[in-house]
Design a protein around this motif. Structure first.
Motif, PDB file in Angstrom:
ATOM      1  N   ILE A  96       0.990  -0.939   0.007  1.00  0.00           N
ATOM      2  CA  ILE A  96       0.064   0.208   0.073  1.00  0.00           C
ATOM      3  C   ILE A  96       0.818   1.161   0.195  1.00  0.00           C
ATOM      4  CG2 ILE A  96      -1.686   1.302   1.403  1.00  0.00           C
ATOM      5  CD1 ILE A  96      -2.804  -1.406   2.297  1.00  0.00           C
ATOM      6  N   LYS A  97       0.642   1.928  -1.091  1.00  0.00           N
ATOM      7  CA  LYS A  97       1.750   3.145  -1.140  1.00  0.00           C
ATOM      8  C   LYS A  97       1.104   4.385  -1.525  1.00  0.00           C
ATOM      9  CE  LYS A  97       5.429   0.816  -3.408  1.00  0.00           C
ATOM     10  NZ  LYS A  97       6.314   0.562  -4.255  1.00  0.00           N
ATOM     11  N   ASP A  98      -0.331   4.271  -1.351  1.00  0.00           N
ATOM     12  CA  ASP A  98      -1.326   5.583  -1.617  1.00  0.00           C
ATOM     13  C   ASP A  98      -1.496   6.484  -0.443  1.00  0.00           C
ATOM     14  OD1 ASP A  98      -3.540   6.857  -3.074  1.00  0.00           O
ATOM     15  OD2 ASP A  98      -4.902   6.205  -1.684  1.00  0.00           O
ATOM     16  N   GLY A  99      -1.089   7.762  -0.510  1.00  0.00           N
ATOM     17  CA  GLY A  99      -1.100   8.590   0.659  1.00  0.00           C
ATOM     18  C   GLY A  99      -2.403   8.631   1.440  1.00  0.00           C
ATOM     19  N   LYS A 100      -3.669   8.871   0.752  1.00  0.00           N
ATOM     20  CA  LYS A 100      -4.774   8.935   1.436  1.00  0.00           C
ATOM     21  C   LYS A 100      -4.987   7.703   2.158  1.00  0.00           C
ATOM     22  CE  LYS A 100      -7.844   7.961  -2.499  1.00  0.00           C
ATOM     23  NZ  LYS A 100      -6.607   7.395  -3.220  1.00  0.00           N
ATOM     24  N   THR A 101      -4.947   6.583   1.785  1.00  0.00           N
ATOM     25  CA  THR A 101      -5.068   5.211   2.363  1.00  0.00           C
ATOM     26  C   THR A 101      -4.436   4.964   3.477  1.00  0.00           C
ATOM     27  OG1 THR A 101      -5.550   4.285   0.089  1.00  0.00           O
ATOM     28  CG2 THR A 101      -5.371   2.780   1.995  1.00  0.00           C
ATOM     29  N   ILE A 102      -3.072   5.439   3.352  1.00  0.00           N
ATOM     30  CA  ILE A 102      -2.212   5.296   4.362  1.00  0.00           C
ATOM     31  C   ILE A 102      -2.518   6.230   5.594  1.00  0.00           C
ATOM     32  CG2 ILE A 102       0.288   5.945   5.455  1.00  0.00           C
ATOM     33  CD1 ILE A 102       1.260   4.900   2.637  1.00  0.00           C
ATOM     34  N   MET A 103      -2.919   7.541   5.385  1.00  0.00           N
ATOM     35  CA  MET A 103      -3.463   8.237   6.409  1.00  0.00           C
ATOM     36  C   MET A 103      -4.632   7.767   7.207  1.00  0.00           C
ATOM     37  SD  MET A 103      -2.942  11.833   4.215  1.00  0.00           S
ATOM     38  CE  MET A 103      -3.554  12.910   5.572  1.00  0.00           C
ATOM     39  N   LEU A 104      -5.652   7.200   6.211  1.00  0.00           N
ATOM     40  CA  LEU A 104      -6.980   6.623   6.885  1.00  0.00           C
ATOM     41  C   LEU A 104      -6.653   5.612   7.823  1.00  0.00           C
ATOM     42  CD1 LEU A 104      -9.251   7.103   3.879  1.00  0.00           C
ATOM     43  CD2 LEU A 104      -9.828   8.066   6.326  1.00  0.00           C
ATOM     44  N   LEU A 105      -5.750   4.316   7.360  1.00  0.00           N
ATOM     45  CA  LEU A 105      -5.349   3.241   8.246  1.00  0.00           C
ATOM     46  C   LEU A 105      -4.830   3.610   9.227  1.00  0.00           C
ATOM     47  CD1 LEU A 105      -4.258   1.067   5.255  1.00  0.00           C
ATOM     48  CD2 LEU A 105      -6.349   0.627   6.703  1.00  0.00           C
ATOM     49  N   GLN A 106      -3.768   4.748   9.328  1.00  0.00           N
ATOM     50  CA  GLN A 106      -3.058   5.008  10.544  1.00  0.00           C
ATOM     51  C   GLN A 106      -4.099   5.801  11.640  1.00  0.00           C
ATOM     52  OE1 GLN A 106       0.430   7.198   9.040  1.00  0.00           O
ATOM     53  NE2 GLN A 106       1.455   5.201   9.180  1.00  0.00           N
ATOM     54  N   TYR A 107      -5.193   6.522  11.076  1.00  0.00           N
ATOM     55  CA  TYR A 107      -6.083   7.475  11.962  1.00  0.00           C
ATOM     56  C   TYR A 107      -6.957   6.244  12.738  1.00  0.00           C
ATOM     57  CZ  TYR A 107     -10.177   9.897  13.383  1.00  0.00           C
ATOM     58  OH  TYR A 107     -10.969  10.399  14.209  1.00  0.00           O
ATOM     59  N   ILE A 108      -7.305   5.114  11.673  1.00  0.00           N
ATOM     60  CA  ILE A 108      -8.053   4.106  12.534  1.00  0.00           C
ATOM     61  C   ILE A 108      -7.166   3.551  13.687  1.00  0.00           C
ATOM     62  CG2 ILE A 108      -9.018   1.682  12.232  1.00  0.00           C
ATOM     63  CD1 ILE A 108     -10.998   3.484  11.146  1.00  0.00           C
ATOM     64  N   GLN A 109      -5.730   3.312  13.152  1.00  0.00           N
ATOM     65  CA  GLN A 109      -5.025   2.414  14.439  1.00  0.00           C
ATOM     66  C   GLN A 109      -4.548   3.384  15.598  1.00  0.00           C
ATOM     67  OE1 GLN A 109      -0.813   1.974  12.840  1.00  0.00           O
ATOM     68  NE2 GLN A 109      -0.956  -0.116  13.828  1.00  0.00           N
ATOM     69  N   LEU A 110      -4.520   4.726  15.031  1.00  0.00           N
ATOM     70  CA  LEU A 110      -4.113   5.763  16.218  1.00  0.00           C
ATOM     71  C   LEU A 110      -5.324   6.043  17.139  1.00  0.00           C
ATOM     72  CD1 LEU A 110      -2.065   8.263  14.317  1.00  0.00           C
ATOM     73  CD2 LEU A 110      -1.315   6.907  16.342  1.00  0.00           C
ATOM     74  N   LYS A 111      -6.423   5.857  16.743  1.00  0.00           N
ATOM     75  CA  LYS A 111      -7.730   6.408  17.550  1.00  0.00           C
ATOM     76  C   LYS A 111      -8.245   4.886  18.020  1.00  0.00           C
ATOM     77  CE  LYS A 111      -8.124  10.518  16.781  1.00  0.00           C
ATOM     78  NZ  LYS A 111      -8.142  11.530  17.733  1.00  0.00           N
ATOM     79  N   GLY A 112      -7.488   3.832  17.833  1.00  0.00           N
ATOM     80  CA  GLY A 112      -7.985   2.580  18.456  1.00  0.00           C
ATOM     81  C   GLY A 112      -9.477   1.924  18.069  1.00  0.00           C
ATOM     82  N   ILE A 113      -9.754   2.539  17.046  1.00  0.00           N
ATOM     83  CA  ILE A 113     -11.195   2.067  16.628  1.00  0.00           C
ATOM     84  C   ILE A 113     -11.429   0.699  16.435  1.00  0.00           C
ATOM     85  CG2 ILE A 113     -12.843   2.494  14.632  1.00  0.00           C
ATOM     86  CD1 ILE A 113     -11.877   5.432  14.439  1.00  0.00           C
ATOM     87  N   LEU A 114     -10.496   0.011  15.962  1.00  0.00           N
ATOM     88  CA  LEU A 114     -10.531  -1.403  15.702  1.00  0.00           C
ATOM     89  C   LEU A 114      -9.885  -2.332  16.796  1.00  0.00           C
ATOM     90  CD1 LEU A 114     -10.425  -2.014  11.801  1.00  0.00           C
ATOM     91  CD2 LEU A 114     -12.450  -1.907  13.549  1.00  0.00           C
ATOM     92  N   THR A 115      -9.566  -1.739  17.939  1.00  0.00           N
ATOM     93  CA  THR A 115      -8.794  -2.214  18.938  1.00  0.00           C
ATOM     94  C   THR A 115      -9.852  -3.215  19.849  1.00  0.00           C
ATOM     95  OG1 THR A 115      -7.271  -0.466  19.130  1.00  0.00           O
ATOM     96  CG2 THR A 115      -7.244  -2.038  20.998  1.00  0.00           C
ATOM     97  N   ILE A 116      -9.495  -4.564  19.986  1.00  0.00           N
ATOM     98  CA  ILE A 116     -10.167  -5.535  20.935  1.00  0.00           C
ATOM     99  C   ILE A 116     -10.323  -4.929  22.315  1.00  0.00           C
ATOM    100  CG2 ILE A 116     -10.525  -7.753  21.678  1.00  0.00           C
ATOM    101  CD1 ILE A 116      -9.027  -8.646  19.122  1.00  0.00           C
TER     102      ILE A 116
END
Length: 195
Positions: A175-195
């Motif tokens: 994955i090299k697309d900038g907008k996609t990387i930003m969205l995935l990192q946002y989800i990760q940083l905000k813990g949206i998919l954390t168990i």
């Protein structure tokens, strides 16, 4: 908002084949108090919106894969790019645009989205500002195959990935697309998919 450090702005259209490429000449007041002549090209393709669909129960995200000629020309041998669903606003507001694009590209009909931020993706040469969204999805929202619009010559593959796999694909370079990387990192940083 007027910038008093810019004067004698002149714009010339170089091309309007696909979108509009303009040559802009102007004078810019430097910090030394000198008016400096500058010339730049700006590509205007309108503004856009992008979204990352996520499922909390399955800890998955929806991405798409499609051919992108600029990546092919720049050395990506296949020209295929994995990215988040996105589209140009055209005459829609950003929320209506991203709902329409989501259905066209992924086959999911979503009713509510959350705007998280806006960003210029390549401000040195492109005028576009992108509106970023996230939305939760479920299997029941899948009303079609997706795949894009025939009118826009799109041929899109819909991907459903575990969040861990998607993050790993950033690190591996899949994955090299900038907008996609930003969205995935946002989800990760905000813990949206954390168990």
């Amino acid at each position: 908002m007027q910038n008093n450090k810019v004067r004698n702005l002149k714009t010339e259209i170089l091309s309007d084949n696909w979108y509009t490429l303009r040559k802009v000449t102007f004078e810019y007041l430097t910090k030394d108090g000198i008016w400096e002549f500058q010339s730049r090209e700006a590509y205007d393709r309108g503004n856009g919106a992008t979204i990352l669909l996520y499922n909390k129960i399955n800890r998955t995200v929806i991405l798409i894969k499609q051919f992108r000629i600029p990546t092919y020309v720049n050395g990506n041998n296949s020209g295929m790019l994995i990215e988040s669903c996105a589209g140009l606003l055209d005459k829609d507001n950003e929320e209506d645009c991203i709902k329409r694009e989501t259905e066209e590209e992924t086959g999911y009909k979503i009713s509510s989205v959350k705007k998280i931020f806006e960003a210029y993706m390549s401000p040195g040469s492109v005028t576009e500002i992108v509106h970023f969204f996230i939305a939760e999805y479920t299997k029941s929202m899948k009303i079609g195959e997706g795949g894009g619009s025939d009118n826009e010559q799109e041929e899109i593959e819909v991907l459903e990935l575990k969040i861990e796999k998607a993050i790993q694909m950033i690190e591996s370079g899949e994955i090299k697309d900038g907008k996609t990387i930003m969205l995935l990192q946002y989800i990760q940083l905000k813990g949206i998919l954390t168990i």
